[in-house]
Design an enzyme around this catalytic site. Structure first.
Site, PDB file in Angstrom:
ATOM      1  N   SER A  54       0.776  -1.233  -0.044  1.00 59.92           N
ATOM      2  CA  SER A  54      -0.001   0.183   0.116  1.00 59.92           C
ATOM      3  C   SER A  54       0.928   1.239  -0.028  1.00 59.92           C
ATOM      4  O   SER A  54       2.023   1.265   0.156  1.00 59.92           O
ATOM      5  CB  SER A  54      -0.727   0.039   1.250  1.00 59.92           C
ATOM      6  OG  SER A  54      -0.213   0.130   2.450  1.00 59.92           O
TER       7      SER A  54
ATOM      8  N   ILE B 182       3.286   4.603  -0.285  1.00 64.43           N
ATOM      9  CA  ILE B 182       4.301   4.730  -1.241  1.00 64.43           C
ATOM     10  C   ILE B 182       4.983   3.416  -1.745  1.00 64.43           C
ATOM     11  O   ILE B 182       5.465   3.502  -2.835  1.00 64.43           O
ATOM     12  CB  ILE B 182       5.537   5.456  -0.358  1.00 64.43           C
ATOM     13  CG1 ILE B 182       4.698   6.963  -0.002  1.00 64.43           C
ATOM     14  CG2 ILE B 182       6.813   5.610  -0.735  1.00 64.43           C
ATOM     15  CD1 ILE B 182       5.862   7.575   1.103  1.00 64.43           C
TER      16      ILE B 182
ATOM     17  N   SER C   3      11.106  10.146   7.246  1.00 67.08           N
ATOM     18  CA  SER C   3       9.955  10.978   7.488  1.00 67.08           C
ATOM     19  C   SER C   3      10.769  12.268   7.797  1.00 67.08           C
ATOM     20  O   SER C   3      11.784  12.407   8.190  1.00 67.08           O
ATOM     21  CB  SER C   3       8.933  10.507   8.407  1.00 67.08           C
ATOM     22  OG  SER C   3       7.933  11.826   8.859  1.00 67.08           O
TER      23      SER C   3
ATOM     24  N   TYR D 223       7.004   7.575  17.127  1.00 65.79           N
ATOM     25  CA  TYR D 223       7.113   7.530  15.787  1.00 65.79           C
ATOM     26  C   TYR D 223       8.371   8.673  15.528  1.00 65.79           C
ATOM     27  O   TYR D 223       9.262   7.785  14.931  1.00 65.79           O
ATOM     28  CB  TYR D 223       6.085   8.185  15.064  1.00 65.79           C
ATOM     29  CG  TYR D 223       5.960   8.138  13.517  1.00 65.79           C
ATOM     30  CD1 TYR D 223       6.352   7.121  12.742  1.00 65.79           C
ATOM     31  CD2 TYR D 223       6.294   9.282  12.898  1.00 65.79           C
ATOM     32  CE1 TYR D 223       6.411   6.982  11.486  1.00 65.79           C
ATOM     33  CE2 TYR D 223       6.308   9.321  11.356  1.00 65.79           C
ATOM     34  CZ  TYR D 223       6.174   8.333  10.734  1.00 65.79           C
ATOM     35  OH  TYR D 223       6.422   8.323   9.525  1.00 65.79           O
TER      36      TYR D 223
ATOM     37  N   SER E  79      -1.731   8.524   1.775  1.00 63.84           N
ATOM     38  CA  SER E  79      -1.574   6.989   2.036  1.00 63.84           C
ATOM     39  C   SER E  79      -2.425   6.585   3.236  1.00 63.84           C
ATOM     40  O   SER E  79      -3.263   7.452   3.693  1.00 63.84           O
ATOM     41  CB  SER E  79       0.090   6.702   2.457  1.00 63.84           C
ATOM     42  OG  SER E  79       0.153   7.210   3.663  1.00 63.84           O
TER      43      SER E  79
END
Length: 347
Positions: free
Chosen positions: A60, A62, A190, A203, A239
């Site tokens: 799924s 990217i 990220s 994260y 996404s």
């Protein structure tokens, strides 16, 4: 022509150049080095053909779009994720719309948290194709919860998947690249691996750790100039990353489909990733304004960046405590189907 007139002309040219660069920056969707490579650099269509490319998280987002665009470049693809049915769907579309044949695509189910399986998976790829030219570490998961309200199991899960799983697979592939003295290790990090934002403590920690590891690894591989280590740092991209984000409990996710029209199209993000790979860029930032400006501030003017982040962060936390989920800089209404059955906003 007098020297005075010449100096005035040079100053005018410099001013015009500065204005042009400022306008380009305001319209940019990536860092200046990346956009220069897009304009004047090597094309993916020239550089990536005939390569064996292993993409994790290919079911799924990217990773899926990356498979589609790579399938048009004449590469051999290894697609990995936990959901076999989704991988098969991606493979079918690659065969329908790309330039590959059945033998060019290997479906290899993989759970990054099961680190004991990584060496065997690497051997399967080498047996199938004989080499691994590019490893794209794309699999990962996000989080949306206040740190003080988050179970330690959530932090553990994010470190296990985003950081340790990625490092483990890389260390299994790296000896093969060292033996060949060439290869590319591309990690989809990220912007939150550079900056920090509230509601993403676990994260951010995992992505900061990834950036530190791969930057250090790059220096250790300086004696192997044919091995390229790249960090890809996207901002908001279309996404399922928010929908699949963990909340305070490791068993719970947001689980909500959101309006993503304000985010960068996945196809554009992946195109810039391919340009980065073709030009061996060490780190790229892929995002629109104002996120790009904020990232530059974090990199070069951290005091100002902290001031701005704290201002925005207070509002973000306030919204979250009022039953809202913070994400971007604008409000988007969505309908929640969970037990609270309330209307939420994605910031």
């Amino acid at each position: 022509m007098s020297w005075e007139l010449l100096l005035w002309l040079l100053a005018l040219c410099a001013l015009v150049a500065l204005v042009v660069q400022l306008l380009r920056f305001l319209r940019a969707d990536g860092d200046m080095t990346l956009l220069w490579a897009e304009w004047q650099g090597r094309r993916p269509e020239w550089e990536l053909t005939d390569m064996v490319i292993w993409v994790t998280g290919a079911s799924s987002g990217i990773g899926e779009e990356l498979a589609y665009q790579l399938s048009k470049l004449g590469v051999s693809l290894v697609l990995s994720a936990r959901r076999v049915q989704e991988l098969e769907r991606v493979k079918r579309r690659c065969l329908e719309n790309g330039n590959l044949k059945e033998k060019d695509i290997l479906i290899l189910p993989l759970d990054l948290t099961d680190r004991s399986s990584h060496e065997a998976a690497t051997k399967v790829v080498l047996q199938e194709f004989g080499k691994i030219d590019i490893l794209v570490n794309n699999a990962g998961r996000s989080q949306r919860s206040l740190g003080v309200d988050t179970s330690l199991d959530v932090f553990k899960e994010l470190i296990e998947l985003n950081y340790l799983g990625t490092v483990s697979l890389t260390l299994c592939v790296l000896p093969h690249m060292i033996e060949r003295k060439q290869g590319k290790i591309v990690t989809v990090n990220s912007l939150l691996g550079i900056i920090s934002a509230p509601l993403c403590t676990g994260y951010c920690a995992s992505k900061h750790a990834l950036r530190g590891f791969f930057n250090c690894l790059r220096t250790e591989l300086a004696t192997y100039p044919g091995i390229v280590v790249s960090n890809i740092c996207p901002g908001p991209v279309q996404s399922n990353i928010v929908k699949n984000s963990l909340v305070g409990d490791v068993q719970k996710t947001i689980g909500i489909d959101t309006d993503q029209s304000h985010k960068m199209a996945t196809s554009r993000c992946v195109r810039l990733m391919l340009i980065s790979m073709a030009n061996d860029l060490k780190e790229v930032w892929i995002t629109y304004q104002p996120f790009l400006l904020i990232t530059y501030l974090w990199q070069y003017m951290p005091t100002w960046a902290w001031w701005i982040t704290n201002k925005l962060g207070k509002k973000r936390i306030e919204n979250f405590k009022n039953g809202l989920i913070g994400f971007d800089l604008n409000f988007y209404h969505i309908k929640c189907q969970n037990k609270t059955a309330q209307s939420l906003k994605i910031l």
